[in-house]
Design a protein around this motif. Structure first.
Motif, PDB file in Angstrom:
ATOM      1  N   UNK A 190       0.762  -1.071  -0.039  1.00 32.35           N
ATOM      2  CA  UNK A 190      -0.009  -0.037  -0.102  1.00 32.35           C
ATOM      3  C   UNK A 190       0.969   1.276   0.168  1.00 32.35           C
ATOM      4  N   UNK A 191       1.972   1.251   0.722  1.00 31.40           N
ATOM      5  CA  UNK A 191       2.756   2.518   1.067  1.00 31.40           C
ATOM      6  C   UNK A 191       3.889   2.531  -0.328  1.00 31.40           C
ATOM      7  N   UNK A 192       3.896   1.845  -1.215  1.00 29.30           N
ATOM      8  CA  UNK A 192       4.728   2.017  -2.204  1.00 29.30           C
ATOM      9  C   UNK A 192       4.859   3.084  -3.154  1.00 29.30           C
ATOM     10  N   UNK A 193       3.792   3.573  -3.435  1.00 30.16           N
ATOM     11  CA  UNK A 193       3.692   4.854  -4.203  1.00 30.16           C
ATOM     12  C   UNK A 193       3.598   5.983  -3.526  1.00 30.16           C
ATOM     13  N   UNK A 194       3.887   6.114  -2.221  1.00 27.87           N
ATOM     14  CA  UNK A 194       4.000   7.382  -1.438  1.00 27.87           C
ATOM     15  C   UNK A 194       5.114   8.163  -1.099  1.00 27.87           C
ATOM     16  N   UNK A 195       6.084   7.198  -1.532  1.00 31.59           N
ATOM     17  CA  UNK A 195       7.637   7.853  -1.226  1.00 31.59           C
ATOM     18  C   UNK A 195       8.023   8.991  -2.001  1.00 31.59           C
ATOM     19  N   UNK A 196       9.027   9.795  -1.412  1.00 30.84           N
ATOM     20  CA  UNK A 196       9.379  10.957  -2.158  1.00 30.84           C
ATOM     21  C   UNK A 196       8.298  11.947  -2.363  1.00 30.84           C
ATOM     22  N   UNK A 197       7.344  12.151  -1.521  1.00 27.22           N
ATOM     23  CA  UNK A 197       6.071  12.995  -1.713  1.00 27.22           C
ATOM     24  C   UNK A 197       5.564  12.740  -2.923  1.00 27.22           C
ATOM     25  N   UNK A 198       5.078  11.251  -3.082  1.00 22.03           N
ATOM     26  CA  UNK A 198       4.536  10.792  -4.263  1.00 22.03           C
ATOM     27  C   UNK A 198       5.175  10.794  -5.444  1.00 22.03           C
ATOM     28  N   UNK A 199       6.522  10.813  -5.572  1.00 22.16           N
ATOM     29  CA  UNK A 199       7.685  10.873  -6.321  1.00 22.16           C
ATOM     30  C   UNK A 199       7.352  12.187  -7.006  1.00 22.16           C
TER      31      UNK A 199
END
Length: 139
Positions: free
Chosen positions: A39-48
């Motif tokens: 679930x958390x995979x796409x939220x890093x770096x401010x949603x890229x």
């Protein structure tokens, strides 16, 4: 190992900030760690896009697991978390925290050159986790 230490360890193992925070706290609310990592995979770096810091979104997802059945409580928890994070760190926007815009090649180069992903980001993961842990303990 407590959840704060686990979140930093997960980040240092290569998970993005959002995954690290969310996965370290999710099991307290009945969500398996492997699902939280997905679930958390796409939220890093401010949603890229350098938007809201992924460590913050990871914490907000954990707060959603706790308070998601009560709109008033979840809204209050969200505002409190973001206010506390901003007060401690100056912002909750990724590009403001990093001092560069990672949407650009130059911004990414700057972040890598200045070791921000290895020095600043773990501090943001830890800060988000400390605030989250304190909020959960208060309840």
């Amino acid at each position: 190992m407590n959840s704060i230490e686990e979140s930093v360890q997960l980040f240092e193992q290569g998970y993005v900030c959002s995954q690290a925070v969310f996965a370290a706290f999710c099991q307290d609310f009945g969500l398996e760690k492997d699902m939280a990592l997905k679930i958390g995979a796409c939220f890093g770096s401010g949603m890229r896009k350098g938007e809201v810091c992924g460590a913050c979104t990871g914490a907000l997802m954990a707060l959603g697991l706790k308070y998601g059945d009560d709109k008033s409580k979840s809204n209050e928890a969200c505002e409190r978390f973001l206010d506390e994070f901003e007060n401690k760190n100056g912002s909750y926007i990724c590009r403001d925290l990093l001092g560069c815009d990672i949407r650009t090649e130059e911004g990414v180069e700057y972040a890598v050159k200045h070791n921000l992903f290895k020095e600043l980001c773990p501090k943001m993961v830890e800060s988000a986790s400390i605030i989250l842990d304190e909020m959960l303990a208060d309840d």
